[in-house]
Each structure stands twice: as structure tokens, then as C-alpha cells.
Design an enzyme around this catalytic site. Sequence first.
Site, PDB file in Angstrom:
ATOM      1  N   LYS A 192       0.866  -1.169   0.000  1.00 11.19           N
ATOM      2  CA  LYS A 192       0.000   0.000   0.000  1.00 11.19           C
ATOM      3  C   LYS A 192       0.915   1.236   0.000  1.00 11.19           C
ATOM      4  CE  LYS A 192      -2.788   3.334   1.367  1.00 11.19           C
ATOM      5  NZ  LYS A 192      -2.101   4.610   1.588  1.00 11.19           N
ATOM      6  N   GLU A 266       9.004   1.428  11.336  1.00  9.98           N
ATOM      7  CA  GLU A 266      10.131   2.357  11.173  1.00  9.98           C
ATOM      8  C   GLU A 266       9.505   3.740  11.128  1.00  9.98           C
ATOM      9  OE1 GLU A 266      12.285   5.016   9.807  1.00  9.98           O
ATOM     10  OE2 GLU A 266      12.357   3.949   7.901  1.00  9.98           O
ATOM     11  N   CYS A 300      13.654  10.415   7.017  1.00  9.14           N
ATOM     12  CA  CYS A 300      13.295  10.077   8.397  1.00  9.14           C
ATOM     13  C   CYS A 300      14.471  10.223   9.348  1.00  9.14           C
ATOM     14  CB  CYS A 300      12.721   8.662   8.464  1.00  9.14           C
ATOM     15  SG  CYS A 300      13.826   7.374   7.840  1.00  9.14           S
ATOM     16  N   GLU A 397       9.438  16.722  14.849  1.00 10.93           N
ATOM     17  CA  GLU A 397       9.911  16.342  13.515  1.00 10.93           C
ATOM     18  C   GLU A 397       9.254  17.264  12.491  1.00 10.93           C
ATOM     19  OE1 GLU A 397      10.712  12.316  10.961  1.00 10.93           O
ATOM     20  OE2 GLU A 397       8.785  12.464  11.996  1.00 10.93           O
TER      21      GLU A 397
END
Length: 493
Positions: A192, A266, A300, A397
Amino acid sequence: MTMQAGTMQAGFAGLNLPDLQLRAGDDILPVTRLAADEDPCTGQAFADIPVASDADVDAIVAAAKAALRDPAWRDLVPLARERLLHRFADAIEADIQRLAALESLDTGKPVAIAEAVDIPAAVAWLRTYAGWPSKLAGRAGTLAATPGGYHVYTRREPIGVVAAITPWNFPIVLAMWKIAPALAAGCTLVLKPAPETPLSALRLAEIAREVGFPPGVFSVATGDGRTGAALAGHPDVAKVAFTGSTATGQAILAASVPAIKRVTLELGGKSPSIICADADLSLAIPQAAMGCFFNTGQVCYAGTRLYVHRSVYDQALEGIAQVGAAQRIGPSGDRASQLGPLISARQHDKVSGFVDRAHRAGIERVGGDIALPEQGHYFAPTVLRDVSPDAEAAREEIFGPVLAATPFDDLDEAIALANDSAYGLAAHVWTRDLATAHSAAARIEAGTVFINCIMVADPAFPFGGFKQSGLGRENGMEVLDAYLEPKSVVVAL
């Protein structure tokens, strides 16, 4: 899928989009809803993508479950599975220019970078795991505490149907981090992709059919968050492998509880970079800059918190700002571009909000304004100086090219600052002293610590995070345990 005429970048004129039909095995599913696919470089939609409904997800997962039990896949001998995976890698490599164009059109990253980095990385991961099927053996042994005659051995069996849910920043690379080990282990997989970036995933599905994967072994379900939730919570999905935000990862983990699904997560990061007083600044400055600015900060494990020894602080910040200002920012179809736009208007608003609030809080920016293209979701590399540890820019973040910098006076202070975070995905240290390097690596709370280098991801070593940066590991031989169930067999003689 329908094309929206006249909206594709000139650099991609003539590009044939992949077959965007939803499939369950070899059966084409009727499309009930479409969503626009937008080019971040123009802000314009160029195609409509099928959105898989709950019923579509049921059909796709059912096909994956049937393929898992079909002798065409289940009984394929390991060497034959290896040959099939290598054929898959060969076909991807032969299609590198088209795949890179699709990736660039979807993400906005420069096509030259997609050709040089993203597609070759996907091939490298697939080739690495293509060698594993014939090595995934169990072991024979004896019972340690039970008397009598027994023959004991273990088997390593595929865990089942895997749902791989991937983000928009490195679509094909992060998809292959899951596809390659899952298929090597003998699982079937439903991918997906993020709704913003479906094209390379759909092209991979086309290639998989072309090279001879049995129907249902590797499928793609395009759609939005509802599609992902239906897939993650599906009772016939044995494992979810997810890369994305911490908030979504928490939701997936909660959804896995009723069925006790296997989950690999993750997640987000706010990775620290430490430049020591003895660092080679000719190395540390450009690396620290691109460790934050590469892919327009949409990485990331980007080094977005910078701690610099006070003796070299001003010099380092000025140099990093100059590196950012020197980047050529432009559309993905221009081979001279070095940085592209942010993925969407929503992401641009989010990143702008962080920087605006930092300015209102009195945090200064290093360097002047940088010219940007008038059209698209572009954002200039930004260096914020003297950011306090409790400031929003130092804790949240941002996922954009924004660097929060703070000086330090000794290594203990730098490591304390580095560890003062809810995240623990990666860290970077620049020093010429081996004792400092290894001491810092041991004390920093992060899944990967880079010494005098940045972003060296490789299929040979595990990757993942501490704390809220994730659960489990991807890559390395360790990831194979996430796709295999060990089974003990005890035979009385």
C-alpha cells in the site's frame, strides 16, 4: 486511471504511465473511486488513481492468501525463487529510466537523483535478498533436559500474508526494504503506497507480472488512510511492515493487538548531529548540511538537530548556510536540479508554520533569502541558530530542510542534548579522535550512529530506531526473522 491532459511537466513528455487497474490476482477489480495524483513541482494534478475500497482490500488479501497456499509459489524450490527474484531485479534495472521518471514525477525529487540513487538502491536491496532463499534453513539438535530418544529439528516457515505500508519520501526504496525480504522468505505481499506517490509501486507490480510471479504473490492496493487501515487490520494479514509517522505507527500497533499481528515499525526521527572541536570542517560542514537538506529534508533519519562545539560554532553555521544557498532548486524534470519541492501544499504549510513560529519566538535564521521557483511547493534550506533544547524546532519532527543549531562546550553536554528526545533513529558525529567517536557511539541512544559520514543505508546492516522511532529492524539478516516463523519438530524414536 484517467490522465488529466496538459498538466505533466515538459521534462516528462511522452512518459507512459503504468497500468493503474486494481487487481486481485489476475482479476481486475472495478474502480469505484478515484483520487488525484499531483506533481509537487507544479501543484497540478496529472492523473487520477484508483482508491481501493474495503471490498477491494478483501479481494486483494484473499488472492494473496490463496497464492501463499498455491503450489506454484509454496512449493517453488529455493533456487527457483532466487532466480525469479534476480529476474525481477534485472527487469527493474532495465527499466531504470522509466521508473526514475515516475518516481520524480510523483515525489518532485530531481530525476537525475532518482536515476543515480533511488532505483539502483532498490535493485541492490532486491539482489541482496535474492540470495537468501537457499540459506533459510532450520537446524537439527538434541533435547537438553528431556531423557529418551528423540529426533529434534526446526523449520523456518513464511509468516503469511504481509501488508507493506510505505511513505512518500523514498517510495520505491522503502517499498523494496519490505518486498525483497518478504518474498525471499516465501511470504506473499500486498503493498500500500502513500496516496501521494503510487506510480513506482504500480510499475513494480507490472514488472512482477511480466517476469513470472504467480498471481497474488505481489499486489498493490492504492488508496488513502482508510485503505491502509483496512489492510493493516485485515484478519488474514499476518504481519504489517510500516514506514511513516510515529502517530500512524502507534495506530497500526494498536490495531494489531486483537489478532496479535507481527508488526515492524520504522517511524519518525529528530536525529542529532554533533560537530566536535577537532572535526575536519571541510568534511563536517557539507555533510551536516546535506544530512539535513537532502531530498528537501524529507528523510526520516535526517540530521535536523545540530550541536557544534562553541569554538567552531559560527564558522560551521555560516558554512552550512552557504551550502544550502548554493543548491540548485528546481523542477524534477530538470537534470540540473539538486533539490526539489516538498511533497504537497499541506507539507509546505506545516514546515512554514514551524519556521514562522520559531521566528516569532525570537530564533534567528543564518543567511539570507534564497530564490525559489514561483510555482510548486518549494522551501529553501533554513538554518536556525541558538535553538534552546525545549524549543518546538528542537523537539518536533519538521520533515523539511530546517536545521536547529545549538552550541555546546564539552562532549558530555553534547550527548545529553542528543539524547534529550522522544526519538532515537540515527545520530551523526564528526571528530578525528577515535576514543571520542566510539565513546559517543556507545552513549548515544539511536539505532544507527554515523561517524564522519551521513546516510549510509545498506542492505547488509540492520536499520531501525530506539524509543518512539520504531519497533524491530529492517535490513541485514535480522529482518528475515520478521518474515519467518520458527517451528520446532520433536519426533520420538
